[in-house]
Design a protein around this motif. Structure first.
Motif, mmCIF file in Angstrom:
data_model
loop_
_atom_site.group_PDB
_atom_site.id
_atom_site.type_symbol
_atom_site.label_atom_id
_atom_site.label_comp_id
_atom_site.label_asym_id
_atom_site.label_seq_id
_atom_site.Cartn_x
_atom_site.Cartn_y
_atom_site.Cartn_z
ATOM 1 N N PHE A 264 0.863 -1.181 0.000
ATOM 2 C CA PHE A 264 0.000 0.000 0.000
ATOM 3 C C PHE A 264 0.894 1.223 0.000
ATOM 4 C CE2 PHE A 264 -2.584 3.239 2.291
ATOM 5 C CZ PHE A 264 -3.574 3.387 1.324
ATOM 6 N N LEU A 265 0.708 2.052 -1.022
ATOM 7 C CA LEU A 265 1.573 3.202 -1.253
ATOM 8 C C LEU A 265 3.009 2.694 -1.367
ATOM 9 C CD1 LEU A 265 -0.176 5.784 1.087
ATOM 10 C CD2 LEU A 265 -0.455 5.514 -1.377
ATOM 11 N N ASN A 266 3.936 3.188 -0.604
ATOM 12 C CA ASN A 266 5.329 2.727 -0.688
ATOM 13 C C ASN A 266 5.710 1.841 0.488
ATOM 14 O OD1 ASN A 266 5.864 4.023 -3.117
ATOM 15 N ND2 ASN A 266 6.292 5.953 -2.073
ATOM 16 N N THR A 267 4.726 1.153 1.055
ATOM 17 C CA THR A 267 4.994 0.254 2.181
ATOM 18 C C THR A 267 4.400 -1.117 1.911
ATOM 19 O OG1 THR A 267 2.953 0.831 3.329
ATOM 20 C CG2 THR A 267 4.883 2.158 3.844
ATOM 21 N N VAL A 268 4.857 -2.083 2.657
ATOM 22 C CA VAL A 268 4.223 -3.392 2.694
ATOM 23 C C VAL A 268 3.680 -3.538 4.101
ATOM 24 C CG1 VAL A 268 4.536 -5.889 2.553
ATOM 25 C CG2 VAL A 268 5.794 -4.400 1.008
ATOM 26 N N ILE A 269 2.395 -3.834 4.198
ATOM 27 C CA ILE A 269 1.768 -4.052 5.494
ATOM 28 C C ILE A 269 1.771 -5.554 5.726
ATOM 29 C CG2 ILE A 269 -0.322 -3.749 6.859
ATOM 30 C CD1 ILE A 269 -1.041 -1.469 4.832
ATOM 31 N N MET A 270 2.374 -5.979 6.825
ATOM 32 C CA MET A 270 2.487 -7.402 7.130
ATOM 33 C C MET A 270 1.694 -7.712 8.400
ATOM 34 S SD MET A 270 6.541 -7.712 6.319
ATOM 35 C CE MET A 270 6.860 -6.367 7.442
ATOM 36 N N ARG A 271 0.725 -8.601 8.263
ATOM 37 C CA ARG A 271 -0.123 -8.977 9.393
ATOM 38 C C ARG A 271 0.442 -10.241 10.022
ATOM 39 N NH1 ARG A 271 -4.273 -12.412 9.524
ATOM 40 N NH2 ARG A 271 -4.368 -12.499 7.260
ATOM 41 N N THR A 272 0.658 -10.196 11.345
ATOM 42 C CA THR A 272 1.098 -11.375 12.089
ATOM 43 C C THR A 272 0.027 -11.693 13.132
ATOM 44 O OG1 THR A 272 2.270 -10.142 13.805
ATOM 45 C CG2 THR A 272 3.512 -10.662 11.805
ATOM 46 N N ASP A 273 0.218 -12.753 13.871
ATOM 47 C CA ASP A 273 -0.746 -13.114 14.916
ATOM 48 C C ASP A 273 -0.804 -12.065 16.019
ATOM 49 O OD1 ASP A 273 -1.407 -15.428 13.608
ATOM 50 O OD2 ASP A 273 0.026 -16.664 14.720
ATOM 51 N N GLU A 274 0.326 -11.427 16.297
ATOM 52 C CA GLU A 274 0.399 -10.483 17.410
ATOM 53 C C GLU A 274 0.230 -9.023 17.014
ATOM 54 O OE1 GLU A 274 3.379 -12.489 16.861
ATOM 55 O OE2 GLU A 274 2.328 -14.123 17.820
ATOM 56 N N SER A 275 0.638 -8.674 15.785
ATOM 57 C CA SER A 275 0.658 -7.248 15.449
ATOM 58 C C SER A 275 0.658 -7.037 13.935
ATOM 59 C CB SER A 275 1.905 -6.599 16.052
ATOM 60 O OG SER A 275 3.064 -7.143 15.454
ATOM 61 N N VAL A 276 0.831 -5.787 13.581
ATOM 62 C CA VAL A 276 0.989 -5.391 12.182
ATOM 63 C C VAL A 276 2.343 -4.719 12.064
ATOM 64 C CG1 VAL A 276 0.088 -3.938 10.334
ATOM 65 C CG2 VAL A 276 -1.484 -5.053 11.907
ATOM 66 N N LYS A 277 3.099 -5.083 11.040
ATOM 67 C CA LYS A 277 4.419 -4.500 10.814
ATOM 68 C C LYS A 277 4.446 -3.864 9.431
ATOM 69 C CE LYS A 277 6.702 -7.808 13.781
ATOM 70 N NZ LYS A 277 7.739 -8.809 13.915
ATOM 71 N N PHE A 278 5.363 -2.942 9.256
ATOM 72 C CA PHE A 278 5.499 -2.224 7.998
ATOM 73 C C PHE A 278 6.940 -2.272 7.530
ATOM 74 C CE2 PHE A 278 2.128 -0.362 10.467
ATOM 75 C CZ PHE A 278 1.091 -0.226 9.561
ATOM 76 N N LYS A 279 7.129 -2.322 6.223
ATOM 77 C CA LYS A 279 8.458 -2.165 5.650
ATOM 78 C C LYS A 279 8.329 -1.437 4.315
ATOM 79 C CE LYS A 279 9.063 -6.513 3.150
ATOM 80 N NZ LYS A 279 9.882 -7.693 2.978
ATOM 81 N N VAL A 280 9.435 -0.939 3.824
ATOM 82 C CA VAL A 280 9.439 -0.192 2.559
ATOM 83 C C VAL A 280 9.135 -1.158 1.426
ATOM 84 C CG1 VAL A 280 10.866 1.140 0.962
ATOM 85 C CG2 VAL A 280 11.083 1.497 3.421
ATOM 86 N N TYR A 281 8.289 -0.718 0.510
ATOM 87 C CA TYR A 281 7.922 -1.536 -0.656
ATOM 88 C C TYR A 281 8.613 -1.010 -1.890
ATOM 89 C CZ TYR A 281 5.158 -3.535 -4.434
ATOM 90 O OH TYR A 281 4.763 -4.197 -5.573
ATOM 91 N N ARG A 282 9.252 -1.897 -2.608
ATOM 92 C CA ARG A 282 9.858 -1.549 -3.881
ATOM 93 C C ARG A 282 9.221 -2.430 -4.953
ATOM 94 N NH1 ARG A 282 13.172 1.954 -2.041
ATOM 95 N NH2 ARG A 282 14.803 1.575 -0.542
ATOM 96 N N LYS A 283 8.733 -1.774 -5.998
ATOM 97 C CA LYS A 283 8.115 -2.522 -7.097
ATOM 98 C C LYS A 283 9.144 -3.433 -7.737
ATOM 99 C CE LYS A 283 4.606 0.853 -8.197
ATOM 100 N NZ LYS A 283 3.989 1.684 -9.207
ATOM 101 N N PRO A 284 8.698 -4.572 -8.262
ATOM 102 C CA PRO A 284 9.640 -5.496 -8.892
ATOM 103 C C PRO A 284 10.432 -4.863 -10.048
ATOM 104 C CG PRO A 284 7.524 -6.550 -8.570
ATOM 105 C CD PRO A 284 7.365 -5.114 -8.194
ATOM 106 N N THR A 285 9.859 -3.851 -10.696
ATOM 107 C CA THR A 285 10.544 -3.202 -11.811
ATOM 108 C C THR A 285 11.565 -2.176 -11.357
ATOM 109 O OG1 THR A 285 8.769 -1.559 -11.946
ATOM 110 C CG2 THR A 285 8.612 -3.483 -13.389
ATOM 111 N N ASN A 286 11.636 -1.903 -10.044
ATOM 112 C CA ASN A 286 12.565 -0.889 -9.537
ATOM 113 C C ASN A 286 13.994 -1.415 -9.552
ATOM 114 O OD1 ASN A 286 13.803 1.233 -8.303
ATOM 115 N ND2 ASN A 286 12.657 1.110 -6.405
#
Length: 104
Positions: free
Chosen positions: A82-104
């Motif tokens: 979503f936008l320039n991040t990846v939202i990762m859902r785990t059992d305990e929380s939600v984490k975020f990291k920078v998202y880079r498109k495969p073409t980048n």
């Protein structure tokens, strides 16, 4: 009479006001009270219950205005770009990291 604001400094403001009005008057009534709606310019993130029929939700959102059409991107393995991040859902929380498109 149609107003055309393409290229005008007011274009972004007019679009933002229009979308905020649609969100307040229509979209907020379509999503259920347990869901969350987040938007940034023309990108929306809707967090719903697992049992929500997203196809029906998408159909209802797309019926509001004939020129505004939503598409979906469902999470894969608990992750969703979503936008320039990846939202990762785990059992305990939600984490975020920078998202880079495969073409980048």
């Amino acid at each position: 009479m149609k107003a055309i604001l393409l290229g005008s400094p007011l274009s972004a403001v007019a679009v933002s006001l229009f979308m905020e009005t649609l969100e307040k008057d229509h979209y907020s009534k379509i999503i259920d009270s347990g869901s969350k709606w987040y938007s940034y310019v023309d990108d929306c993130l809707i967090v719903t219950h697992k049992d929500t029929n997203t196809d029906v939700l998408l159909q209802k959102l797309n019926e509001v205005h004939n020129k505004i059409k939503f598409t979906t991107e469902k999470e894969i393995d608990g992750s969703l770009p979503f936008l320039n991040t990846v939202i990762m859902r785990t059992d305990e929380s939600v984490k975020f990291k920078v998202y880079r498109k495969p073409t980048n």
